[in-house]
Motif scaffolding. Structure first.
Motif, PDB file in Angstrom:
ATOM      1  N   MET A   1      38.198  40.088  37.616  1.00 57.22           N
ATOM      2  CA  MET A   1      37.003  40.941  37.536  1.00 57.22           C
ATOM      3  C   MET A   1      35.982  40.480  38.564  1.00 57.22           C
ATOM      4  SD  MET A   1      34.475  41.575  34.306  1.00 57.22           S
ATOM      5  CE  MET A   1      35.791  42.282  33.356  1.00 57.22           C
ATOM      6  N   LYS A   2      35.441  41.363  39.307  1.00 58.12           N
ATOM      7  CA  LYS A   2      34.511  41.013  40.367  1.00 58.12           C
ATOM      8  C   LYS A   2      33.114  40.816  39.805  1.00 58.12           C
ATOM      9  CE  LYS A   2      37.165  43.376  43.927  1.00 58.12           C
ATOM     10  NZ  LYS A   2      37.152  44.397  44.964  1.00 58.12           N
ATOM     11  N   ARG A   3      32.258  40.158  40.625  1.00 54.83           N
ATOM     12  CA  ARG A   3      30.904  39.858  40.194  1.00 54.83           C
ATOM     13  C   ARG A   3      29.918  40.945  40.542  1.00 54.83           C
ATOM     14  NH1 ARG A   3      30.220  34.333  39.213  1.00 54.83           N
ATOM     15  NH2 ARG A   3      32.102  33.132  39.586  1.00 54.83           N
ATOM     16  N   ALA A   4      30.360  41.948  41.277  1.00 55.45           N
ATOM     17  CA  ALA A   4      29.399  42.939  41.773  1.00 55.45           C
ATOM     18  C   ALA A   4      28.685  43.666  40.648  1.00 55.45           C
ATOM     19  CB  ALA A   4      30.119  43.947  42.668  1.00 55.45           C
ATOM     20  N   ALA A 375      43.007  38.461  27.149  1.00 58.21           N
ATOM     21  CA  ALA A 375      44.246  38.925  27.777  1.00 58.21           C
ATOM     22  C   ALA A 375      44.749  37.902  28.788  1.00 58.21           C
ATOM     23  CB  ALA A 375      44.011  40.269  28.460  1.00 58.21           C
ATOM     24  N   GLY A 376      43.829  37.271  29.510  1.00 57.39           N
ATOM     25  CA  GLY A 376      44.225  36.254  30.474  1.00 57.39           C
ATOM     26  C   GLY A 376      44.886  35.062  29.819  1.00 57.39           C
ATOM     27  N   ALA A 383      53.482  34.033  30.918  1.00 52.19           N
ATOM     28  CA  ALA A 383      53.986  33.804  32.278  1.00 52.19           C
ATOM     29  C   ALA A 383      54.627  32.421  32.370  1.00 52.19           C
ATOM     30  CB  ALA A 383      52.843  33.928  33.284  1.00 52.19           C
ATOM     31  N   GLN A 384      54.049  31.454  31.671  1.00 53.26           N
ATOM     32  CA  GLN A 384      54.628  30.117  31.671  1.00 53.26           C
ATOM     33  C   GLN A 384      55.970  30.110  30.963  1.00 53.26           C
ATOM     34  OE1 GLN A 384      53.149  27.325  33.241  1.00 53.26           O
ATOM     35  NE2 GLN A 384      55.240  26.567  32.916  1.00 53.26           N
ATOM     36  N   ASN A 417      43.645  34.442  37.373  1.00 51.85           N
ATOM     37  CA  ASN A 417      42.973  35.530  36.654  1.00 51.85           C
ATOM     38  C   ASN A 417      42.218  35.010  35.441  1.00 51.85           C
ATOM     39  OD1 ASN A 417      43.916  37.447  38.456  1.00 51.85           O
ATOM     40  ND2 ASN A 417      45.727  37.948  37.242  1.00 51.85           N
ATOM     41  N   LEU A 418      42.795  34.032  34.759  1.00 54.27           N
ATOM     42  CA  LEU A 418      42.124  33.471  33.584  1.00 54.27           C
ATOM     43  C   LEU A 418      40.857  32.716  33.999  1.00 54.27           C
ATOM     44  CD1 LEU A 418      41.951  32.857  30.600  1.00 54.27           C
ATOM     45  CD2 LEU A 418      43.490  30.903  30.970  1.00 54.27           C
TER      46      LEU A 418
END
Length: 484
Positions: A1-4, A375-376, A383-384, A417-418
Motif C-alpha cells: 500500500m502506498k503512502r500517497a 492478509a500479509g 508462502a513459507q 508486503n507485510l
C-alpha cells in the motif's frame, strides 16, 4: 500500500482540548514501547525531537507573537497619545528703506520653540474597541493554525520513523535474499556438475541472483533516502530505531471519528474565530458612518532671545467630525465587510465538510490497512509453507531450480508486503489521530517542554510601555526567545 493516500487526504490539522474523549484513553503511551534493547530509539523520542527541533514550529510561533502585538496596537488606540515637538529658527537678511535713510541694514532674528501635545479619542461609535476584539479573534485563529502546524510536524516525524524502519527491514530481507540465492546458485552448479540439472537451471539462478543484487542496491538507496527524510523531519540523524508496539487506539467507528474531529479539529476552530472576526468587521464598517469625537491639548514655549521676550501658553480643543459624502466609499466598505463575513461563514461550512470527510476517509484507510496487515501475515505464513514444500520436493528431483527460485521469491514478496502493511497501519493510525485533531504533544504526553501560546500574549495584551516594569520583563523574554 502506498503512502500517497495519507499525504494527500490525511494531512492533518489539529485541535486543542479534549472533550469527553473516551476513545483516547488507550492512546496515551500506545505505540511508544520498544522491543529489544533499552538503548534503541523509540517513536516517542523521534516525536519529541521533531517538536523541539522544528524550524516550522518556531516560524509560526513568531507569527503568533506578531498577531499578539496586533492586540497591543489596537489597545493603544484607546489610550491618550502624548507627543512633543521642538524647533530652533534663525532668520537673517538685509533691507533698505526710508526708515534706514537709504542705508542697507542687516538683521538677525533667533527663536526656539518647544511644545507638548496630547490627543485622546473620546468616542467613535465603538469602532476602535471592536478592532481590539477583531485582533483577539485573529490571535485565537492563529493559535489554531499553530496547532495544525504541530500536527503536521508530528505526523511527518511518524512517517519518517516508519520509513526508516521499513527501509531497514526491507534491506535486511534483500541482504538475506542475496545470501539465499547465492546458496541456491552454488547448489545448482553442484547439481549441474553431477548431471542432475541442465545449464538452463544454472543460468536461471544466476539471473535471479543478478535481480536480487539490483534489488539490494535499490534497498540501500531507499534507506539512505529515508534517513535524509528523517533528518529533515526530526532534526537529527536516526540511530537504531526500536520496533514500535501496537498502533494507538483512536476511534471505534466512523461516527465517533467525525464527532471528535468536528469538536477538536483546528481548521474548524480557526474558522469559527475567523467568522467571529468577520462579524465584528461588519459592525466596524457600520460604525465608520458615525461621528468621531477627539480631545486635543497643546502647550508650548517660545523664546526669541531678545531681552525678556518670550511666549508660552496652550490650548484645549474638543472636536467632532464625521462623513457627509465620500463618493459612495463608506457604503461600499459596509457592503464589502458583509461579503467578507459571508465568505468566512462559507469557509466554516467547507471546513466542517472537509474535516468530516477526512476523518471518515482516515477511518476507512485504517480499516483497509489493518485488513492488509492481517492478509500479509497469512500470506507470509502460507508462502513459507509452500516454499518449504517446493524445496523438499526439489531435493528429490520433483521440482526444478526455477520453481524453487519462484517459491523463494514469493516468500520474499510476501514479507516485503507485510513490512509495508504494518508500516501503513501504523501510519494510518496516527493520520486518523491528526484528522481528529488529537496528534499533539499534549495528547501524546511527549517528554518535551511545552510552548505556551498564551505566555507572550499575557505580556503584551495590555500594551505595556517600553519603560514600564512589564515592558522590561518583556524585553528579557524576547532576548530569551532569540537565544532559543
Amino acid at each position: 500500500m502506498k503512502r500517497a493516500w495519507f499525504k494527500s487526504k490525511l494531512a492533518p490539522k489539529f485541535a486543542n482540548g479534549l472533550r469527553t474523549l473516551t476513545v483516547t484513553t488507550a492512546l496515551v503511551g500506545a505505540g511508544f514501547g520498544a522491543a529489544g534493547s533499552a538503548s534503541a530509539e523509540t517513536l516517542a523520542d523521534a516525536l519529541a525531537d521533531a517538536y523541539k527541533n522544528s524550524g516550522l514550529l518556531e516560524q509560526n510561533r513568531a507569527v503568533l507573537r506578531a498577531a499578539d502585538e496586533d492586540v497591543a496596537q489596537a489597545v493603544s488606540a484607546l489610550r491618550p497619545v502624548l507627543g512633543w515637538a521642538a524647533s530652533a529658527t534663525r532668520e537673517f537678511g538685509e533691507a533698505r528703506s526710508s526708515q534706514t535713510l537709504g542705508q542697507v541694514v542687516g538683521s538677525v532674528t533667533q527663536s526656539a520653540t518647544v511644545g507638548l501635545s496630547l490627543t485622546q479619542l473620546v468616542w467613535d461609535g465603538g469602532s476602535t474597541k471592536m478592532r481590539v476584539d477583531v485582533a483577539k479573534e485573529t490571535v485565537l485563529a492563529t493559535r489554531q493554525t499553530l496547532i495544525a502546524i504541530e500536527q503536521n510536524v508530528l505526523l511527518q516525524a511518524v512517517d519518517a520513523y516508519t520509513q526508516v524502519r521499513t527501509s531497514s527491514e526491507a534491506l535486511a530481507l534483500r541482504q538475506n535474499n542475496v545470501r539465499v540465492i547465492t546458496e541456491e546458485l552454488r547448489a545448482a552448479k553442484v547439481r549441474f556438475e553431477e548431471g542432475d540439472v541442465t545449464r538452463t537451471d544454472v543460468a536461471q539462478a544466476e539471473a535471479r541472483l543478478a535481480q536480487a543484487r539490483a534489488a539490494l542496491a535499490q534497498a540501500n538507496g531507499d534507506l539512505a533516502s529515508a534517513r535524509e527524510y528523517f533528518i529533515a523531519a526530526v532534526g537529527r540523524k536516526p540511530g537504531r530505531l526500536a520496533t514500535p508496539t501496537r498502533a494507538p487506539v483512536s476511534a471505534k467507528s466512523v461516527a465517533e471519528a467525525k464527532a471528535v474531529a468536528q469538536r477538536n479539529h483546528p481548521d474548524i476552530l480557526a474558522s469559527k474565530h475567523q467568522v467571529a472576526a468577520a462579524d465584528i468587521g461588519v459592525e466596524i464598517a457600520r460604525a465608520s458612518t458615525k461621528p468621531t469625537v477627539t480631545l486635543r491639548g497643546n502647550y508650548g514655549y517660545t523664546d526669541t532671545f531678545d531681552s525678556n521676550n518670550f511666549r508660552r501658553g496652550g490650548s484645549i480643543t474638543l472636536g467632532a467630525e464625521g462623513p457627509i459624502y465620500a463618493g459612495g466609499r463608506v457604503a461600499s466598505v459596509v457592503r464589502q465587510s458583509i461579503q467578507r463575513r459571508d465568505a468566512a461563514r462559507s469557509g466554516l461550512h467547507l471546513a466542517n465538510l472537509s474535516v468530516a470527510q477526512n476523518a471518515g476517509t482516515g477511518f476507512a484507510n485504517l480499516q483497509v490497512a489493518r485488513a492488509a496487515r492481517e492478509a500479509g501475515e497469512r500470506g507470509v505464513r502460507f508462502a513459507q509453507i509452500a516454499f518449504d514444500g517446493v524445496r523438499a520436493e526439489a531435493s528429490e528431483g520433483a521440482r526444478t531450480t526455477l520453481e524453487v527460485l519462484n517459491a523463494e521469491q514469493e516468500v520474499l514478496n510476501a514479507k516485503v508486503n507485510l513490512i509495508n502493511a504494518v508500516s501503513n497501519e501504523y501510519l494510518a493510525s496516527y493520520a486518523l489521530l491528526a484528522n481528529m485533531g488529537l496528534l499533539t504533544a499534549d495528547t501524546l504526553r511527549l517528554n518535551v517542554p511545552r510552548y505556551d501560546p498564551a505566555a507572550y500574549y499575557k505580556q503584551v495584551g495590555k500594551a505595556p510601555a517600553a519603560v514600564s516594569a512589564q515592558g522590561r520583563q518583556l524585553d528579557k523574554m524576547l532576548r530569551r526567545i532569540g537565544k532559543e
